[in-house]
Design an enzyme around this catalytic site. Structure first.
Site, PDB file in Angstrom:
ATOM      1  N   ASN A  42       0.863  -1.178   0.000  1.00  0.00           N
ATOM      2  CA  ASN A  42       0.000   0.000   0.000  1.00  0.00           C
ATOM      3  C   ASN A  42       0.901   1.229   0.000  1.00  0.00           C
ATOM      4  O   ASN A  42       1.533   1.533   1.007  1.00  0.00           O
ATOM      5  CB  ASN A  42      -0.879  -0.044   1.272  1.00  0.00           C
ATOM      6  CG  ASN A  42      -1.635   1.248   1.499  1.00  0.00           C
ATOM      7  OD1 ASN A  42      -1.767   2.077   0.599  1.00  0.00           O
ATOM      8  ND2 ASN A  42      -2.140   1.417   2.711  1.00  0.00           N
ATOM      9  N   GLU A  86      -6.644   4.653   8.052  1.00  0.00           N
ATOM     10  CA  GLU A  86      -6.510   6.092   7.768  1.00  0.00           C
ATOM     11  C   GLU A  86      -7.793   6.642   7.147  1.00  0.00           C
ATOM     12  O   GLU A  86      -8.153   7.797   7.351  1.00  0.00           O
ATOM     13  CB  GLU A  86      -5.284   6.325   6.864  1.00  0.00           C
ATOM     14  CG  GLU A  86      -3.987   6.128   7.648  1.00  0.00           C
ATOM     15  CD  GLU A  86      -2.818   5.582   6.857  1.00  0.00           C
ATOM     16  OE1 GLU A  86      -2.824   5.653   5.617  1.00  0.00           O
ATOM     17  OE2 GLU A  86      -1.870   5.069   7.501  1.00  0.00           O
ATOM     18  N   LYS A 113       0.051   4.280  -0.179  1.00  0.00           N
ATOM     19  CA  LYS A 113      -0.576   5.472   0.420  1.00  0.00           C
ATOM     20  C   LYS A 113      -0.394   6.663  -0.522  1.00  0.00           C
ATOM     21  O   LYS A 113      -0.412   6.470  -1.731  1.00  0.00           O
ATOM     22  CB  LYS A 113      -0.010   5.728   1.825  1.00  0.00           C
ATOM     23  CG  LYS A 113      -0.070   4.459   2.672  1.00  0.00           C
ATOM     24  CD  LYS A 113       0.154   4.689   4.128  1.00  0.00           C
ATOM     25  CE  LYS A 113       0.044   3.351   4.854  1.00  0.00           C
ATOM     26  NZ  LYS A 113       0.114   3.471   6.299  1.00  0.00           N
ATOM     27  N   SER A 170       3.733  -2.184  10.218  1.00  0.00           N
ATOM     28  CA  SER A 170       5.191  -2.223  10.368  1.00  0.00           C
ATOM     29  C   SER A 170       5.820  -3.555   9.960  1.00  0.00           C
ATOM     30  O   SER A 170       6.754  -4.035  10.604  1.00  0.00           O
ATOM     31  CB  SER A 170       5.597  -1.848  11.804  1.00  0.00           C
ATOM     32  OG  SER A 170       5.212  -0.518  12.080  1.00  0.00           O
ATOM     33  N   GLU A 191      -5.120  -5.034  10.679  1.00  0.00           N
ATOM     34  CA  GLU A 191      -4.111  -3.996  10.856  1.00  0.00           C
ATOM     35  C   GLU A 191      -4.360  -3.256  12.163  1.00  0.00           C
ATOM     36  O   GLU A 191      -5.168  -2.321  12.211  1.00  0.00           O
ATOM     37  CB  GLU A 191      -4.167  -3.001   9.686  1.00  0.00           C
ATOM     38  CG  GLU A 191      -3.840  -3.619   8.343  1.00  0.00           C
ATOM     39  CD  GLU A 191      -3.191  -2.605   7.411  1.00  0.00           C
ATOM     40  OE1 GLU A 191      -2.148  -2.936   6.850  1.00  0.00           O
ATOM     41  OE2 GLU A 191      -3.715  -1.484   7.273  1.00  0.00           O
ATOM     42  N   GLY A 217       2.805   2.229  10.709  1.00  0.00           N
ATOM     43  CA  GLY A 217       3.755   3.328  10.532  1.00  0.00           C
ATOM     44  C   GLY A 217       4.503   3.701  11.805  1.00  0.00           C
ATOM     45  O   GLY A 217       5.155   4.735  11.867  1.00  0.00           O
ATOM     46  N   GLY A 243       2.883  -1.107   4.219  1.00  0.00           N
ATOM     47  CA  GLY A 243       2.874   0.307   3.857  1.00  0.00           C
ATOM     48  C   GLY A 243       4.291   0.780   3.569  1.00  0.00           C
ATOM     49  O   GLY A 243       4.832   0.579   2.489  1.00  0.00           O
ATOM     50  N   GLY A 244       4.916   1.387   4.578  1.00  0.00           N
ATOM     51  CA  GLY A 244       6.236   2.015   4.431  1.00  0.00           C
ATOM     52  C   GLY A 244       7.266   1.178   3.679  1.00  0.00           C
ATOM     53  O   GLY A 244       7.919   1.673   2.755  1.00  0.00           O
ATOM     54  N   HIS A 288      -9.210   1.240   5.033  1.00  0.00           N
ATOM     55  CA  HIS A 288      -7.939   1.333   5.742  1.00  0.00           C
ATOM     56  C   HIS A 288      -8.153   2.232   6.963  1.00  0.00           C
ATOM     57  O   HIS A 288      -8.978   3.147   6.923  1.00  0.00           O
ATOM     58  CB  HIS A 288      -6.883   1.939   4.808  1.00  0.00           C
ATOM     59  CG  HIS A 288      -5.521   1.919   5.403  1.00  0.00           C
ATOM     60  ND1 HIS A 288      -5.104   2.876   6.295  1.00  0.00           N
ATOM     61  CD2 HIS A 288      -4.505   1.041   5.273  1.00  0.00           C
ATOM     62  CE1 HIS A 288      -3.869   2.577   6.669  1.00  0.00           C
ATOM     63  NE2 HIS A 288      -3.488   1.477   6.069  1.00  0.00           N
TER      64      HIS A 288
HETATM   65  P1  PGA Z   1       3.066   0.281   7.590  1.00  0.00           P
HETATM   66  O1  PGA Z   1       1.568   0.488   7.035  1.00  0.00           O
HETATM   67  O2  PGA Z   1       3.590  -0.983   6.974  1.00  0.00           O
HETATM   68  O3  PGA Z   1       3.808   1.507   7.151  1.00  0.00           O
HETATM   69  O4  PGA Z   1       2.960   0.176   9.072  1.00  0.00           O
HETATM   70  C1  PGA Z   1       0.698  -0.601   6.872  1.00  0.00           C
HETATM   71  C2  PGA Z   1      -0.591  -0.102   6.290  1.00  0.00           C
HETATM   72  O5  PGA Z   1      -1.018   1.013   6.656  1.00  0.00           O
HETATM   73  O6  PGA Z   1      -1.216  -0.773   5.441  1.00  0.00           O
END
Ligand code: PGA
Length: 244
Positions: free
Chosen positions: A4, A92, A6, A208, A162, A168, A229-230, A90
């Site tokens: 992802n 967010e 983002k 993470s 999640e 993050g 994500g990251g 998600h």
């Molecule tokens: P992250 O994000 O791997 O940066 O923690 C995961 C996500 O939001 O899908």
């Protein structure tokens, strides 16, 4: 293994990414790879990955097909350019755009109707975990968001667990915490949709995930994949995760 992005990367960055990423995952078999770039880069991503087996997904959709809904994008639009997946709800989206369980249901149904595989996100916040409410939060999210789907719809979705406190933050859930939450979710699925569909549904862990912790997470039987994500923004680190 889903990435992802983002709100990161331009179309030019997207091309540079796939140039590096694709050779690193070539020949990797037995796992499905999905990358979810921002809307303006979807077409470039679909073009760059054509014939490679890497799937492209969007990060959100609107539940209607078309209409006077300024700023929104529909499932048929996403599907028409060659995307196969879409992330739904998600954390967010839940947090910044007030997405509700009702939105989860209608967006998931709209995605399926458009021929997209929805990756439906659930997960508790830190305060909820600390006050012992994880199971009840997952129960409510499942019951109100996913529960209203018909069994044949449920059979086509992917769920992503999640925990919000792990996204993050660098604080990955321990394999034990992830396993317990996945079991809770699968149990919800069993109660609503029966043993067979519950056993078949894929549940991804997200929060993470990095090249150095993916192996211990994927060693858990309950964890069918990861949503990253990251670490998916860097082609080398995401390829290391895919090839764990
Ligand atoms: P992250 O994000 O791997 O940066 O923690 C995961 C996500 O939001 O899908």
């Amino acid at each position: 293994m889903a990435g992802n992005w983002k709100m990161y990367k331009t179309a030019k960055d997207t091309r540079a990414y796939f140039e590096k990423f694709l050779p690193l995952v070539k020949g990797c078999s037995g796992r499905e790879i999905v990358i979810c770039p921002p809307y303006p880069n979807l077409e470039a991503a679909v073009e760059d990955t054509a014939g490679t087996g890497v799937h492209i997904g969007a990060q959100n959709l609107y539940w209607g097909k078309e209409g006077a809904v300024t700023g929104e994008v529909s499932g048929p639009m996403i599907h028409s350019i060659g995307c196969t997946h879409v992330i739904i709800a998600h954390s967010e989206r839940r947090e910044y755009f007030n997405e509700s369980e009702q939105d989860v249901t209608r967006k998931t149904k709209a995605a399926l109707e458009a021929g997209l595989t929805p990756i439906v996100c659930v997960g508790e916040r830190l305060a909820e975990r600390e006050s012992g409410q994880t199971a009840s939060v997952l129960h409510e999210q499942f019951q109100d968001g996913i529960g209203p789907l018909a069994p044949d719809e449920f059979a086509k979705i992917v769920i992503a667990y999640e925990p919000v406190w792990a996204i993050g933050t660098g604080k990955t859930a321990t394999p034990q915490i992830a396993e317990d939450a996945h079991k809770t979710i699968r149990n919800e699925a069993r109660q609503r949709f029966g043993e067979q569909l519950a056993a078949a549904v894929r549940i991804l862990y997200g929060g993470s995930v990095k090249p150095d912790n993916v192996k211990s997470l994927m060693a858990i039987e309950e964890i069918d994949g990861v949503l990253v994500g990251g670490a998916s923004l860097d082609p080398v680190s995401f390829a290391a995760i895919v090839n764990y």
